[in-house]
Design a protein around this motif. Structure first.
Motif, PDB file in Angstrom:
ATOM      1  N   THR A  44      23.979 -12.301 -38.986  1.00  0.00           N
ATOM      2  CA  THR A  44      24.124 -11.505 -37.918  1.00  0.00           C
ATOM      3  C   THR A  44      24.041 -12.486 -36.620  1.00  0.00           C
ATOM      4  O   THR A  44      22.940 -13.496 -36.683  1.00  0.00           O
ATOM      5  N   TYR A  73      23.131  -2.790 -30.430  1.00  0.00           N
ATOM      6  CA  TYR A  73      23.596  -2.007 -31.527  1.00  0.00           C
ATOM      7  C   TYR A  73      24.229  -3.010 -32.296  1.00  0.00           C
ATOM      8  O   TYR A  73      24.518  -4.245 -32.108  1.00  0.00           O
ATOM      9  N   THR A  74      24.318  -2.707 -33.814  1.00  0.00           N
ATOM     10  CA  THR A  74      24.802  -3.492 -34.704  1.00  0.00           C
ATOM     11  C   THR A  74      26.453  -3.231 -35.240  1.00  0.00           C
ATOM     12  O   THR A  74      26.715  -2.036 -34.962  1.00  0.00           O
ATOM     13  N   TYR A  76      29.266  -4.578 -38.028  1.00  0.00           N
ATOM     14  CA  TYR A  76      29.895  -5.437 -39.061  1.00  0.00           C
ATOM     15  C   TYR A  76      31.540  -5.654 -38.741  1.00  0.00           C
ATOM     16  O   TYR A  76      32.085  -4.657 -38.325  1.00  0.00           O
ATOM     17  N   GLU A 103      25.040  -6.977 -31.897  1.00  0.00           N
ATOM     18  CA  GLU A 103      24.464  -7.786 -32.869  1.00  0.00           C
ATOM     19  C   GLU A 103      25.533  -7.752 -34.052  1.00  0.00           C
ATOM     20  O   GLU A 103      25.657  -6.749 -34.911  1.00  0.00           O
ATOM     21  N   TYR A 104      26.381  -8.831 -34.176  1.00  0.00           N
ATOM     22  CA  TYR A 104      27.319  -8.690 -35.239  1.00  0.00           C
ATOM     23  C   TYR A 104      26.991  -9.238 -36.584  1.00  0.00           C
ATOM     24  O   TYR A 104      26.189 -10.322 -36.699  1.00  0.00           O
ATOM     25  N   GLN A 105      27.464  -8.432 -37.718  1.00  0.00           N
ATOM     26  CA  GLN A 105      27.266  -8.758 -38.902  1.00  0.00           C
ATOM     27  C   GLN A 105      28.465  -9.283 -39.659  1.00  0.00           C
ATOM     28  O   GLN A 105      29.424  -8.716 -39.614  1.00  0.00           O
ATOM     29  N   THR A 126      24.495   1.114 -46.386  1.00  0.00           N
ATOM     30  CA  THR A 126      24.035  -0.122 -45.774  1.00  0.00           C
ATOM     31  C   THR A 126      24.904  -0.449 -44.575  1.00  0.00           C
ATOM     32  O   THR A 126      24.740  -1.619 -44.313  1.00  0.00           O
ATOM     33  N   THR A 128      26.369  -1.031 -40.906  1.00  0.00           N
ATOM     34  CA  THR A 128      25.760  -1.310 -39.772  1.00  0.00           C
ATOM     35  C   THR A 128      25.955  -0.004 -38.789  1.00  0.00           C
ATOM     36  O   THR A 128      26.842   0.983 -39.189  1.00  0.00           O
ATOM     37  N   ASP A 129      25.693   0.047 -37.581  1.00  0.00           N
ATOM     38  CA  ASP A 129      25.788   1.079 -36.594  1.00  0.00           C
ATOM     39  C   ASP A 129      27.159   1.551 -36.202  1.00  0.00           C
ATOM     40  O   ASP A 129      27.673   2.541 -36.091  1.00  0.00           O
ATOM     41  N   THR A 131      31.543  -0.303 -36.982  1.00  0.00           N
ATOM     42  CA  THR A 131      32.347  -0.988 -37.592  1.00  0.00           C
ATOM     43  C   THR A 131      33.908  -0.802 -37.442  1.00  0.00           C
ATOM     44  O   THR A 131      34.286   0.068 -36.668  1.00  0.00           O
TER      45      THR A 131
END
Length: 554
Positions: A44, A73-74, A76, A103-105, A126, A128-129, A131
């Motif tokens: 991340t 926020y997250t 993907y 926050e990039y995954q 699973t 992320t917030d 995508t």
């Protein structure tokens, strides 16, 4: 009302793979297809930090177009996209102005594998917030409760997106699911055509005045002049290309097309290069291309399908070809290398042609919105997080946000002269920067965030030869814009099966006429059309029309 998607088989298939949930791949900011070393999706990265402050030096104050209060926020994303985003000066500036940190995954570097990973993460809870996924994934999972319905969020928290939807009813119809919800927002892409480009130095030496080429007949005469002048050059053919040689349909008014009333030709998966054999100009196209073939004006290996991209590039660099019709950035690419072969090397771009009545012939483009890039919000994200996400996206639909994403910061990346914006950063210098170094880049055909497109900015941030030609030629007068269509699972399945063999058969039949292995005359042409109709051409058009009408409720 659009046809419902079938989802049971998808869920069963995903359930079988959920236990083996894996993720891989991380790419650089270069070509999207570049391979990369394996890397877990747990990698991340935030797009901006205190230590990585933007080079703009602007004040950290609330942005004029931002209606939120910051947050985190997250998300993907494909690893290639994350690497691009992390190098963008304007994106870091946007986070600084809004107080939002993403926050990039990192996912795989292979785009098609990204969608499989999204499937797995949705099923295993699973995700992320937020995508990016395909539109059909957004609608399927959204209807099952996995993604937020964005419509209430937009109505309450995103005034600029709401204004965009109101101003673009076709877009609103496209992103609205059959249940009335909006589960994903689509990226607006550049609708660009191909260029006819030519060796200006060859034309000058052969005495060809490009300004006199107005019609296909004029073009054919220019080919003849070039062939005669370079007759002593081994394997010289004025017209060369790569991949399919059946790309000249726009010069003969036989593009595939679609509307609420009719569907003509190959449109499904062929928006940019589809043709219609029933169009009045189709016979003329084949007749003209046969003339080019018989007179040695077009490379016969290309027509036969035996000419690779490398063969094409070598022919154009080594002086065994003078003209091509291909992707809009190719002329600049040829010029970069061409001087190494010939000090006089000079690739230029030709105006599009007119028909015999003087009307501009229209070159096809891709669709306006990319249906493989829908931004969604995980339904498990808190309402406050969902609000942060939609308001961050909304900023890029405001005037200030659009200026920042498309031009950057005034006085640093652009300036205004006589009311017109101009870049003061160099396209060549910025794109030459290595991966990991901050850059002012405005390549809107790369995914960064869901936002509207400024075509003037996009074409202006380019090499001079491409910029000048694009701003002149890529206009309503010269382009046939591709139209977004949503196909049901049943329509997609039937069309994929049908067109897989039908397109190959149609291509082969046309090539046979061009090469002379089948005599071209009116009777044989009619028999060919009847054969294609019997093989499914008419059915293909029926399915395409039904999908269009369902998409736009016509």
């Amino acid at each position: 009302m659009r046809n419902k998607k079938k989802v049971i088989s998808i869920i069963v298939a995903l359930a079988m793979t959920a236990a083996s949930l894996t993720a891989c791949g991380s790419g650089g900011k270069g070509a999207e297809s570049a391979p990369a070393a394996a890397e877990g999706t747990g990698n991340t990265t935030a797009a901006s930090t205190e230590a990585e402050s933007s080079a703009t030096g602007s004040e950290e104050s609330a942005a004029d177009g931002y209606v939120g209060s910051g947050g985190t926020y997250t998300m993907y994303l494909r690893s290639t996209f994350v690497d691009w985003i992390n190098d963008l000066e304007w994106y870091k500036e946007a986070e600084k102005r809004t107080g939002v940190t993403v926050e990039y995954q990192k996912g795989t570097s292979v785009e098609n594998d990204v969608y499989t990973e999204v499937d797995q993460m949705v099923l295993s809870n699973t995700l992320t917030d937020s995508t990016m996924c395909k539109q059909d994934q957004a609608n399927i999972y959204g209807a099952q409760g996995a993604f937020y319905d964005l419509k209430p969020l937009i109505d309450e928290y995103a005034p600029h997106i709401k204004a965009y939807l109101d101003a673009n009813p076709d877009y609103e119809s496209l992103v609205t699911n059959e249940d009335g919800s909006i589960y994903g927002l689509l990226v607006e892409g550049i609708q660009k055509g191909s260029f006819i480009f030519y060796r200006q130095d060859h034309f000058d030496k052969a005495g060809v005045d490009v300004s006199g080429i107005k019609t296909v007949d004029d073009f054919t005469e220019a080919l003849r002049t070039l062939k005669a002048y370079y007759k002593d050059v081994p394997n010289y053919y004025p017209l060369n290309g790569r991949e399919t040689p059946l790309r000249f349909q726009s010069l003969f008014n036989c593009n595939s097309n679609i509307s609420a009333e009719e569907s003509n030709g190959f449109y499904y998966n062929n928006v940019e290069l589809g043709y219609d054999v029933h169009a009045d100009g189709a016979y003329t196209m084949v007749e003209t291309m046969k003339k080019w073939y018989d007179e040695g004006l077009i490379n016969p290996e290309w027509i036969a399908g035996a000419f690779s991209e490398g063969d094409w590039e070598a022919a154009m660099w080594e002086g065994r070809g003078s003209i091509s019709f291909d992707f809009y950035t190719r002329p600049a690419a040829f010029n970069l290398e061409g001087k190494n072969y010939d000090p006089d090397y000079n690739m230029a771009i030709m105006d599009f042609f007119n028909d015999t009545d003087g009307n501009p012939m229209k070159v096809q483009t891709d669709t306006r919105y990319n249906q493989k890039r829908a931004t969604v919000i995980n339904a498990k994200a808190s309402e406050e997080t969902a609000k942060t996400i939609i308001q961050f996206i909304d900023y890029f639909y405001s005037d200030e946000g659009q200026t920042l994403a498309n031009w950057g910061v005034e006085g640093i990346s652009y300036e205004e002269k006589d009311g017109q914006k101009e870049y003061i950063v160099s396209y060549d210098e910025e794109l030459a920067k290595p991966d990991g170094e901050m850059e002012w880049s405005f390549l809107s055909d790369r995914f960064t965030i869901c936002k509207p497109l400024d075509t003037t900015a996009f074409y202006s941030f380019n090499s001079e030869i491409v910029k000048d030609a694009a701003l002149k030629l890529f206009t309503d007068e010269h382009l046939q814009y591709g139209i977004n269509i949503i196909y049901s699972d049943e329509q997609s399945e039937e069309l994929a099966t049908l067109t897989a063999s039908l397109k190959d058969s149609c291509d082969a039949g046309i090539i046979a006429f061009i090469r002379g292995t089948k005599e071209l005359n009116e009777d044989n042409w009619k028999a060919f059309l009847d054969e294609m109709d019997a093989a499914g051409y008419t059915r293909m058009e029926e399915l395409q029309l039904a999908a269009y009408q369902n998409t736009y409720n016509d």
